[in-house]
Design a protein around this motif. Structure first.
Motif, PDB file in Angstrom:
ATOM      1  N   ALA A 115       7.359 -37.361  18.904  1.00 48.68           N
ATOM      2  CA  ALA A 115       5.821 -37.752  19.029  1.00 48.68           C
ATOM      3  C   ALA A 115       5.098 -36.480  19.396  1.00 48.68           C
ATOM      4  O   ALA A 115       3.799 -36.423  19.171  1.00 48.68           O
ATOM      5  N   ILE A 116       5.443 -35.925  20.697  1.00 45.28           N
ATOM      6  CA  ILE A 116       4.666 -34.500  20.886  1.00 45.28           C
ATOM      7  C   ILE A 116       4.534 -33.767  19.534  1.00 45.28           C
ATOM      8  O   ILE A 116       3.380 -33.386  19.531  1.00 45.28           O
ATOM      9  N   LEU A 117       5.689 -33.410  19.047  1.00 52.35           N
ATOM     10  CA  LEU A 117       5.781 -32.500  17.750  1.00 52.35           C
ATOM     11  C   LEU A 117       4.895 -33.132  16.859  1.00 52.35           C
ATOM     12  O   LEU A 117       4.092 -32.347  16.273  1.00 52.35           O
ATOM     13  N   ALA A 118       4.984 -34.601  16.411  1.00 44.24           N
ATOM     14  CA  ALA A 118       4.175 -34.894  15.160  1.00 44.24           C
ATOM     15  C   ALA A 118       2.758 -34.718  15.624  1.00 44.24           C
ATOM     16  O   ALA A 118       1.847 -34.394  14.834  1.00 44.24           O
ATOM     17  N   GLY A 119       2.217 -35.220  16.815  1.00 41.49           N
ATOM     18  CA  GLY A 119       1.018 -35.077  17.427  1.00 41.49           C
ATOM     19  C   GLY A 119       0.414 -33.492  17.119  1.00 41.49           C
ATOM     20  O   GLY A 119      -0.798 -33.379  16.673  1.00 41.49           O
ATOM     21  N   ASP A 120       1.101 -32.721  17.549  1.00 39.06           N
ATOM     22  CA  ASP A 120       0.780 -31.083  17.442  1.00 39.06           C
ATOM     23  C   ASP A 120       0.625 -30.748  16.057  1.00 39.06           C
ATOM     24  O   ASP A 120      -0.293 -30.122  15.415  1.00 39.06           O
ATOM     25  N   GLY A 121       1.443 -31.411  15.070  1.00 41.82           N
ATOM     26  CA  GLY A 121       1.623 -31.101  13.649  1.00 41.82           C
ATOM     27  C   GLY A 121       0.024 -31.726  13.164  1.00 41.82           C
ATOM     28  O   GLY A 121      -0.576 -31.132  12.141  1.00 41.82           O
ATOM     29  N   ILE A 122      -0.210 -33.018  13.466  1.00 37.49           N
ATOM     30  CA  ILE A 122      -1.309 -33.648  13.118  1.00 37.49           C
ATOM     31  C   ILE A 122      -2.795 -32.745  13.495  1.00 37.49           C
ATOM     32  O   ILE A 122      -3.718 -32.596  12.574  1.00 37.49           O
ATOM     33  N   PHE A 123      -2.541 -32.173  14.629  1.00 33.64           N
ATOM     34  CA  PHE A 123      -3.822 -31.384  15.513  1.00 33.64           C
ATOM     35  C   PHE A 123      -3.860 -30.140  14.149  1.00 33.64           C
ATOM     36  O   PHE A 123      -5.016 -29.850  13.917  1.00 33.64           O
ATOM     37  N   ALA A 124      -2.824 -29.541  13.842  1.00 34.76           N
ATOM     38  CA  ALA A 124      -2.824 -28.251  13.166  1.00 34.76           C
ATOM     39  C   ALA A 124      -3.349 -28.685  11.623  1.00 34.76           C
ATOM     40  O   ALA A 124      -4.260 -28.090  11.110  1.00 34.76           O
ATOM     41  N   LEU A 125      -2.911 -29.878  11.121  1.00 29.80           N
ATOM     42  CA  LEU A 125      -3.411 -30.505   9.939  1.00 29.80           C
ATOM     43  C   LEU A 125      -4.913 -30.605   9.956  1.00 29.80           C
ATOM     44  O   LEU A 125      -5.351 -30.421   8.818  1.00 29.80           O
ATOM     45  N   ALA A 126      -5.351 -31.388  10.845  1.00 26.02           N
ATOM     46  CA  ALA A 126      -6.638 -31.453  11.340  1.00 26.02           C
ATOM     47  C   ALA A 126      -7.592 -30.232  10.742  1.00 26.02           C
ATOM     48  O   ALA A 126      -8.662 -30.458  10.133  1.00 26.02           O
ATOM     49  N   TYR A 127      -7.122 -28.924  11.383  1.00 28.86           N
ATOM     50  CA  TYR A 127      -7.814 -27.849  11.200  1.00 28.86           C
ATOM     51  C   TYR A 127      -7.720 -27.519   9.844  1.00 28.86           C
ATOM     52  O   TYR A 127      -8.606 -26.723   9.105  1.00 28.86           O
ATOM     53  N   ARG A 128      -6.541 -27.371   9.266  1.00 31.48           N
ATOM     54  CA  ARG A 128      -6.238 -27.313   7.771  1.00 31.48           C
ATOM     55  C   ARG A 128      -7.140 -27.838   6.955  1.00 31.48           C
ATOM     56  O   ARG A 128      -7.741 -27.073   5.983  1.00 31.48           O
ATOM     57  N   VAL A 129      -7.404 -28.983   6.949  1.00 29.67           N
ATOM     58  CA  VAL A 129      -8.260 -29.677   6.046  1.00 29.67           C
ATOM     59  C   VAL A 129      -9.587 -29.502   6.429  1.00 29.67           C
ATOM     60  O   VAL A 129     -10.425 -29.086   5.447  1.00 29.67           O
ATOM     61  N   LEU A 130     -10.136 -29.501   7.753  1.00 24.25           N
ATOM     62  CA  LEU A 130     -11.460 -28.962   8.104  1.00 24.25           C
ATOM     63  C   LEU A 130     -11.782 -27.677   7.116  1.00 24.25           C
ATOM     64  O   LEU A 130     -12.941 -27.311   6.902  1.00 24.25           O
ATOM     65  N   LEU A 131     -10.599 -26.762   7.205  1.00 22.13           N
ATOM     66  CA  LEU A 131     -11.177 -25.305   6.934  1.00 22.13           C
ATOM     67  C   LEU A 131     -11.302 -25.336   5.277  1.00 22.13           C
ATOM     68  O   LEU A 131     -11.905 -24.237   4.873  1.00 22.13           O
ATOM     69  N   ARG A 132     -10.992 -26.418   4.567  1.00 25.87           N
ATOM     70  CA  ARG A 132     -11.293 -26.400   3.212  1.00 25.87           C
ATOM     71  C   ARG A 132     -12.817 -26.459   2.915  1.00 25.87           C
ATOM     72  O   ARG A 132     -13.196 -26.504   1.800  1.00 25.87           O
ATOM     73  N   THR A 133     -13.574 -26.915   4.154  1.00 25.09           N
ATOM     74  CA  THR A 133     -15.018 -27.437   3.802  1.00 25.09           C
ATOM     75  C   THR A 133     -15.647 -26.114   3.468  1.00 25.09           C
ATOM     76  O   THR A 133     -15.605 -25.051   4.037  1.00 25.09           O
ATOM     77  N   GLN A 134     -16.405 -26.100   2.393  1.00 26.94           N
ATOM     78  CA  GLN A 134     -17.445 -25.294   2.080  1.00 26.94           C
ATOM     79  C   GLN A 134     -18.707 -25.490   2.521  1.00 26.94           C
ATOM     80  O   GLN A 134     -19.465 -26.355   2.149  1.00 26.94           O
ATOM     81  N   SER A 135     -19.098 -24.664   3.693  1.00 22.83           N
ATOM     82  CA  SER A 135     -20.433 -24.790   4.199  1.00 22.83           C
ATOM     83  C   SER A 135     -20.942 -23.508   5.032  1.00 22.83           C
ATOM     84  O   SER A 135     -20.035 -22.918   5.659  1.00 22.83           O
ATOM     85  N   PRO A 136     -22.147 -23.437   4.872  1.00 18.27           N
ATOM     86  CA  PRO A 136     -22.879 -22.153   5.464  1.00 18.27           C
ATOM     87  C   PRO A 136     -22.620 -22.125   6.983  1.00 18.27           C
ATOM     88  O   PRO A 136     -22.652 -21.129   7.550  1.00 18.27           O
ATOM     89  N   ARG A 137     -22.398 -23.456   7.474  1.00 15.89           N
ATOM     90  CA  ARG A 137     -22.490 -23.661   8.831  1.00 15.89           C
ATOM     91  C   ARG A 137     -21.138 -23.838   9.328  1.00 15.89           C
ATOM     92  O   ARG A 137     -20.609 -24.375  10.605  1.00 15.89           O
TER      93      ARG A 137
END
Lengths: 333, 333
Positions: A115-137
């Motif tokens: 569960a520690i590891l899965a949580g860490d993985g989901i944390f990283a996935l959150a950034y991975r998905v957010l980084l796909r956002t196209q925004s000047p901000r």
């Protein structure tokens, strides 16, 4: 033409249904790999586990409320849901909770290590998905997101600290839930407003709206702990009481002017909290006026949330934000 | 004018000393708040705990090797060290390690719950610091960083999986350490090259260099588990052997052509591994030629790493990268 309340409600419910389906679809198809299974099986289990999706809905509504195009906001919406999932997986270990969303928690279904590891993985996935956002901000979006996570960690730390602190005030409690619960809702609307191209004034106002909404949500959650049933709630009945958690009710009752009730409560929670004790605790909450006080606090947060929206131009989405606020403060699950 | 090897070594050691002081200073002064202490005390404990700082040094060297200005790279350098710290705090819980860098691990000094939370906080801090970086390539930098974390999680998952897998091949093992250990070194040089304004070719070459360096580093680490003493190493002697970890040595010896040695080893590790058993395991590593094979594997990775640098223009920093490679493959702590 003014639309009626029930029209708003119906349209919003249709939209909610549509958005939740889209979110479910995106979450289900998020993972590009299923290896190694030790990491991705528990992550998939979390992603398909459902949930109210309040944070992504807040994000999408905020984006539209500032006139933005939600086709640019889906990745950010998925990212805030992932961030929420990450905190749930780790918090469930710390709180030793057995069930979540009607199923075994990750650390119960597998192990704490996994569960520690899965949580860490989901944390990283959150950034991975957010980084796909196209925004000047995008750098501002990432900063709001990141500062939010740190605040959530501070909130969880306060929650742990309260377990051993001799006395917790209502101010301490409000600071804790402001960080642990409300902050991520604030992040959601602020990110939505930024991605939608809103002004800093709108982003701040929508952020403050969601902060108050989050406080109302958490106090309602504290009430539901013993006012809803296990099946509706999808988690253990009275788990807060059993764990002697410092909830709005507990903090209020312990510092109540009804000395007799406060003292009996203190005696009760210093012993093992069995099933019958839960009922006694609930009676003492009632006796010390804490249930009434919690309801009052929810009303105050709802009013403050509404007030924040005064700077936002009237629109269908503004009505929907108010509708969501109303749902949240009246929900039973 | 060609500078001699010992001149390179002296200059590099001076630089290393200077950079480590700067990194220590930045890490010590990183936290803006010390409240709540439940979160920030363990985080501070980790930040001031020292370490070899290999990842930030790799990042700074890569930045300079592509002609970049390291004044733009310090935040990223601190961020990769924080990322490394986060993985150590969580991995130590999973591996149940008692000591790290000569001190109690966070979960031993406090609790597992607090260590989970401190790790999460350090994870968020890594992004907060990285986001201060001014670079036209910031979104690429963040993507390399984020994908790296996910790979590290995959590596840790494989490591957990190996505990129960009936047999692990050397290929499996190399995949695991490639993700768990080497990947973050690759991230460091790639980020350094991107922040330094290097070409994608340089960034890839420096990334591959660090990947091989990381593999050499980990196999050397596996050797040091029982070839160095507890004081020098700052962690429990033979902890890998006691925990029956799948190290290069263990994987090699169990699949050794010396059937007799492999069989005796299997019998040994299926029982409790007491102090005297550790010596027997080490003898079997020797007997099955695994120690020799590990040394050979390190040499191969070092040669491959050197080869990757062929596309990088000769410079003082290129010499330093080679110097670091040489240190790492000969280190005793």
């Amino acid at each position: 033409m003014e639309i009626t309340d029930s029209r708003v409600q119906d349209t919003f419910e249709l939209l909610l249904h549509e958005w939740r389906s889209e979110l479910d679809h995106r979450l289900t198809h998020l993972l590009e790999s299923d290896k190694p299974p030790v990491l991705y099986e528990p992550i998939r289990y979390v992603l398909v586990g459902g949930g109210k999706r309040i944070r992504p809905v807040l994000l999408l509504l905020a984006c539209q409320a500032v006139g933005g195009d939600i086709s640019q906001a889906w990745d950010a919406a998925v990212a805030v849901e992932l961030l929420h999932d990450f905190t749930l997986v780790h918090d469930d270990i710390m709180d030793n909770d057995d069930t979540r969303r009607g199923r075994a928690t990750v650390h119960k279904e597998w192990t704490s290590d996994i569960a520690i590891l899965a949580g860490d993985g989901i944390f990283a996935l959150a950034y991975r998905v957010l980084l796909r956002t196209q925004s000047p901000r995008i750098q501002d979006v990432l900063t709001v997101f990141t500062d939010g996570i740190l605040a959530v960690c501070e909130g969880q730390a306060l929650d742990l600290e309260f377990e051993t602190r001799p006395s917790v005030s209502l101010d301490d409690y409000m600071e804790m839930i402001g960080k642990k619960t409300a902050r991520l809702m604030q992040v959601s609307t602020r990110v939505g407003a930024l991605v939608g191209g809103g002004s800093d004034v709108s982003a701040t106002a929508l952020g403050r709206f969601a902060q108050h909404l989050g406080l109302a949500f958490q106090i309602q959650d504290d009430l539901l702990d013993f006012m809803s049933d296990e099946e509706t709630l999808g988690k253990t009945y009275a788990s807060d009481i059993r764990q002697k958690k410092q909830t709005y009710l507990m903090v209020h009752a312990l510092s109540s002017s009804n000395q007799n009730a406060a003292q009996r409560l203190r005696a009760l929670i210093s012993a093992e909290t069995s099933g019958s004790k839960v009922d006694e605790v609930v009676e003492l909450f009632e006796e010390s006026g804490s249930i009434q006080a919690a309801r009052q606090a929810i009303s105050e947060q709802v009013a403050a949330a509404k007030e924040c929206l005064s700077v936002i131009t009237q629109s269908r989405e503004k009505d929907f934000l108010l509708q969501l606020l109303s749902y949240i403060s009246k929900r039973n699950s």
